[in-house]
Design a protein around this motif. Structure first.
Motif, PDB file in Angstrom:
ATOM      1  N   TYR A  32     -18.400   8.164 -15.947  1.00  0.00           N
ATOM      2  CA  TYR A  32     -17.221   7.452 -15.460  1.00  0.00           C
ATOM      3  C   TYR A  32     -17.585   6.138 -14.765  1.00  0.00           C
ATOM      4  O   TYR A  32     -18.599   6.051 -14.079  1.00  0.00           O
ATOM      5  N   THR A  33     -16.708   5.162 -14.892  1.00  0.00           N
ATOM      6  CA  THR A  33     -16.670   4.067 -13.934  1.00  0.00           C
ATOM      7  C   THR A  33     -15.917   4.581 -12.714  1.00  0.00           C
ATOM      8  O   THR A  33     -14.864   5.196 -12.845  1.00  0.00           O
ATOM      9  N   MET A  34     -16.487   4.336 -11.549  1.00  0.00           N
ATOM     10  CA  MET A  34     -15.952   4.916 -10.323  1.00  0.00           C
ATOM     11  C   MET A  34     -15.631   3.837  -9.301  1.00  0.00           C
ATOM     12  O   MET A  34     -16.281   2.788  -9.271  1.00  0.00           O
ATOM     13  N   ASN A  35     -14.642   4.130  -8.477  1.00  0.00           N
ATOM     14  CA  ASN A  35     -14.164   3.165  -7.500  1.00  0.00           C
ATOM     15  C   ASN A  35     -13.958   3.800  -6.132  1.00  0.00           C
ATOM     16  O   ASN A  35     -13.674   4.997  -6.034  1.00  0.00           O
ATOM     17  N   TRP A  36     -14.059   2.988  -5.109  1.00  0.00           N
ATOM     18  CA  TRP A  36     -13.551   3.297  -3.784  1.00  0.00           C
ATOM     19  C   TRP A  36     -12.357   2.385  -3.534  1.00  0.00           C
ATOM     20  O   TRP A  36     -12.464   1.164  -3.721  1.00  0.00           O
ATOM     21  N   TYR A  37     -11.247   2.976  -3.127  1.00  0.00           N
ATOM     22  CA  TYR A  37     -10.050   2.253  -2.705  1.00  0.00           C
ATOM     23  C   TYR A  37      -9.812   2.574  -1.237  1.00  0.00           C
ATOM     24  O   TYR A  37     -10.311   3.556  -0.706  1.00  0.00           O
ATOM     25  N   ARG A  38      -8.986   1.760  -0.622  1.00  0.00           N
ATOM     26  CA  ARG A  38      -8.526   2.069   0.727  1.00  0.00           C
ATOM     27  C   ARG A  38      -7.079   1.641   0.889  1.00  0.00           C
ATOM     28  O   ARG A  38      -6.605   0.739   0.203  1.00  0.00           O
ATOM     29  N   GLN A  39      -6.409   2.323   1.809  1.00  0.00           N
ATOM     30  CA  GLN A  39      -5.011   1.991   2.094  1.00  0.00           C
ATOM     31  C   GLN A  39      -4.784   2.060   3.594  1.00  0.00           C
ATOM     32  O   GLN A  39      -4.937   3.137   4.199  1.00  0.00           O
ATOM     33  N   ALA A  40      -4.440   0.923   4.177  1.00  0.00           N
ATOM     34  CA  ALA A  40      -4.112   0.844   5.592  1.00  0.00           C
ATOM     35  C   ALA A  40      -2.621   1.067   5.765  1.00  0.00           C
ATOM     36  O   ALA A  40      -1.841   0.846   4.830  1.00  0.00           O
ATOM     37  N   PRO A  41      -2.185   1.486   6.946  1.00  0.00           N
ATOM     38  CA  PRO A  41      -0.758   1.728   7.185  1.00  0.00           C
ATOM     39  C   PRO A  41       0.077   0.505   6.859  1.00  0.00           C
ATOM     40  O   PRO A  41      -0.233  -0.612   7.300  1.00  0.00           O
ATOM     41  N   GLY A  42       1.113   0.704   6.067  1.00  0.00           N
ATOM     42  CA  GLY A  42       2.018  -0.378   5.730  1.00  0.00           C
ATOM     43  C   GLY A  42       1.503  -1.358   4.691  1.00  0.00           C
ATOM     44  O   GLY A  42       2.160  -2.361   4.414  1.00  0.00           O
ATOM     45  N   LYS A  43       0.335  -1.072   4.111  1.00  0.00           N
ATOM     46  CA  LYS A  43      -0.248  -1.984   3.128  1.00  0.00           C
ATOM     47  C   LYS A  43      -0.455  -1.270   1.795  1.00  0.00           C
ATOM     48  O   LYS A  43      -0.489  -0.042   1.725  1.00  0.00           O
ATOM     49  N   GLN A  44      -0.617  -2.075   0.748  1.00  0.00           N
ATOM     50  CA  GLN A  44      -0.880  -1.507  -0.567  1.00  0.00           C
ATOM     51  C   GLN A  44      -2.321  -1.021  -0.665  1.00  0.00           C
ATOM     52  O   GLN A  44      -3.205  -1.486   0.068  1.00  0.00           O
ATOM     53  N   ARG A  45      -2.539  -0.090  -1.574  1.00  0.00           N
ATOM     54  CA  ARG A  45      -3.895   0.390  -1.812  1.00  0.00           C
ATOM     55  C   ARG A  45      -4.742  -0.753  -2.375  1.00  0.00           C
ATOM     56  O   ARG A  45      -4.300  -1.485  -3.255  1.00  0.00           O
ATOM     57  N   GLU A  46      -5.949  -0.884  -1.848  1.00  0.00           N
ATOM     58  CA  GLU A  46      -6.826  -2.006  -2.165  1.00  0.00           C
ATOM     59  C   GLU A  46      -8.129  -1.503  -2.779  1.00  0.00           C
ATOM     60  O   GLU A  46      -8.737  -0.563  -2.246  1.00  0.00           O
ATOM     61  N   LEU A  47      -8.565  -2.140  -3.866  1.00  0.00           N
ATOM     62  CA  LEU A  47      -9.853  -1.806  -4.462  1.00  0.00           C
ATOM     63  C   LEU A  47     -10.962  -2.390  -3.599  1.00  0.00           C
ATOM     64  O   LEU A  47     -10.980  -3.591  -3.339  1.00  0.00           O
ATOM     65  N   VAL A  48     -11.898  -1.536  -3.195  1.00  0.00           N
ATOM     66  CA  VAL A  48     -12.976  -1.943  -2.300  1.00  0.00           C
ATOM     67  C   VAL A  48     -14.276  -2.177  -3.061  1.00  0.00           C
ATOM     68  O   VAL A  48     -14.950  -3.193  -2.857  1.00  0.00           O
ATOM     69  N   LEU A  87     -18.895  -2.503  10.648  1.00  0.00           N
ATOM     70  CA  LEU A  87     -17.470  -2.199  10.484  1.00  0.00           C
ATOM     71  C   LEU A  87     -16.609  -2.999  11.446  1.00  0.00           C
ATOM     72  O   LEU A  87     -17.002  -3.282  12.585  1.00  0.00           O
ATOM     73  N   LYS A  88     -15.422  -3.348  10.953  1.00  0.00           N
ATOM     74  CA  LYS A  88     -14.457  -4.135  11.712  1.00  0.00           C
ATOM     75  C   LYS A  88     -13.161  -3.336  11.847  1.00  0.00           C
ATOM     76  O   LYS A  88     -12.897  -2.428  11.057  1.00  0.00           O
ATOM     77  N   ALA A  89     -12.348  -3.733  12.791  1.00  0.00           N
ATOM     78  CA  ALA A  89     -11.069  -3.054  12.988  1.00  0.00           C
ATOM     79  C   ALA A  89     -10.230  -3.088  11.708  1.00  0.00           C
ATOM     80  O   ALA A  89      -9.527  -2.117  11.387  1.00  0.00           O
ATOM     81  N   GLU A  90     -10.325  -4.162  10.978  1.00  0.00           N
ATOM     82  CA  GLU A  90      -9.524  -4.295   9.756  1.00  0.00           C
ATOM     83  C   GLU A  90     -10.014  -3.408   8.615  1.00  0.00           C
ATOM     84  O   GLU A  90      -9.383  -3.349   7.565  1.00  0.00           O
ATOM     85  N   ASP A  91     -11.133  -2.724   8.807  1.00  0.00           N
ATOM     86  CA  ASP A  91     -11.580  -1.740   7.819  1.00  0.00           C
ATOM     87  C   ASP A  91     -10.888  -0.389   8.004  1.00  0.00           C
ATOM     88  O   ASP A  91     -11.081   0.512   7.177  1.00  0.00           O
ATOM     89  N   THR A  92     -10.121  -0.254   9.059  1.00  0.00           N
ATOM     90  CA  THR A  92      -9.409   0.986   9.314  1.00  0.00           C
ATOM     91  C   THR A  92      -8.430   1.280   8.189  1.00  0.00           C
ATOM     92  O   THR A  92      -7.580   0.442   7.855  1.00  0.00           O
ATOM     93  N   ALA A  93      -8.562   2.458   7.591  1.00  0.00           N
ATOM     94  CA  ALA A  93      -7.730   2.828   6.450  1.00  0.00           C
ATOM     95  C   ALA A  93      -8.091   4.245   6.015  1.00  0.00           C
ATOM     96  O   ALA A  93      -9.088   4.808   6.487  1.00  0.00           O
ATOM     97  N   VAL A  94      -7.282   4.775   5.113  1.00  0.00           N
ATOM     98  CA  VAL A  94      -7.674   5.981   4.389  1.00  0.00           C
ATOM     99  C   VAL A  94      -8.424   5.522   3.141  1.00  0.00           C
ATOM    100  O   VAL A  94      -7.935   4.670   2.392  1.00  0.00           O
ATOM    101  N   TYR A  95      -9.613   6.073   2.941  1.00  0.00           N
ATOM    102  CA  TYR A  95     -10.459   5.697   1.809  1.00  0.00           C
ATOM    103  C   TYR A  95     -10.402   6.787   0.743  1.00  0.00           C
ATOM    104  O   TYR A  95     -10.523   7.981   1.049  1.00  0.00           O
ATOM    105  N   TYR A  96     -10.232   6.332  -0.504  1.00  0.00           N
ATOM    106  CA  TYR A  96     -10.085   7.243  -1.631  1.00  0.00           C
ATOM    107  C   TYR A  96     -11.161   6.942  -2.677  1.00  0.00           C
ATOM    108  O   TYR A  96     -11.412   5.771  -2.978  1.00  0.00           O
ATOM    109  N   CYS A  97     -11.728   7.979  -3.258  1.00  0.00           N
ATOM    110  CA  CYS A  97     -12.574   7.755  -4.425  1.00  0.00           C
ATOM    111  C   CYS A  97     -11.765   8.046  -5.684  1.00  0.00           C
ATOM    112  O   CYS A  97     -10.800   8.816  -5.672  1.00  0.00           O
ATOM    113  N   ASN A  98     -12.173   7.401  -6.747  1.00  0.00           N
ATOM    114  CA  ASN A  98     -11.418   7.436  -7.998  1.00  0.00           C
ATOM    115  C   ASN A  98     -12.379   7.341  -9.170  1.00  0.00           C
ATOM    116  O   ASN A  98     -13.375   6.614  -9.089  1.00  0.00           O
TER     117      ASN A  98
END
Length: 119
Positions: A32-48, A87-98
């Motif tokens: 598989y090609t694999m990804n880490w995404y993250r989603q902060a409160p009130g924001k769209q899920r972002e490819l990391v 790490l920075k405060a703006e890295d705060t999010a739920v992180y998902y693998c895909n």
């Protein structure tokens, strides 16, 4: 279908480090090609970060994490990692693998792991 379980999230101070893990079962991650995404409160899920399929795989990163985060995969352990440094405060999010679908194999998402960067 591959099942993914993330771990390693938590609370860390700015400038600190965490390593996230994404353990797979039901299929070999190397196909598989694999990804880490993250989603902060009130924001769209972002490819990391992305690592392409194969024995080694090539990697790409979002500009916001380039030079600080490292994606890797251990095919023997069937596990993907995200090493997060400075790490920075703006890295705060739920992180998902895909994993992306390939051939007849469907894609899949993990349940997510919370990362909070705060003093």
């Amino acid at each position: 279908q591959v099942q993914l379980v993330e771990s390693g999230g938590g609370l860390v101070q700015p400038g600190g480090s965490l390593r996230l893990s994404c353990a797979a079962s039901g299929s070999m991650l190397s196909i598989y090609t694999m990804n880490w995404y993250r989603q902060a409160p009130g924001k769209q899920r972002e490819l990391v970060a992305t690592i392409t399929r194969g024995t080694r795989g090539s990697t790409t990163y979002a500009d916001s994490v380039k030079g600080r985060f490292t994606i890797s995969r251990d095919n023997a352990k069937n596990t993907m990692y995200l090493q997060m440094n400075s790490l920075k405060a703006e890295d705060t999010a739920v992180y998902y693998c895909n994993v992306e679908p390939v051939g007849l194999c469907a894609g899949s998402w993990g349940q997510g792991t919370q990362v909070t960067v705060s003093a």
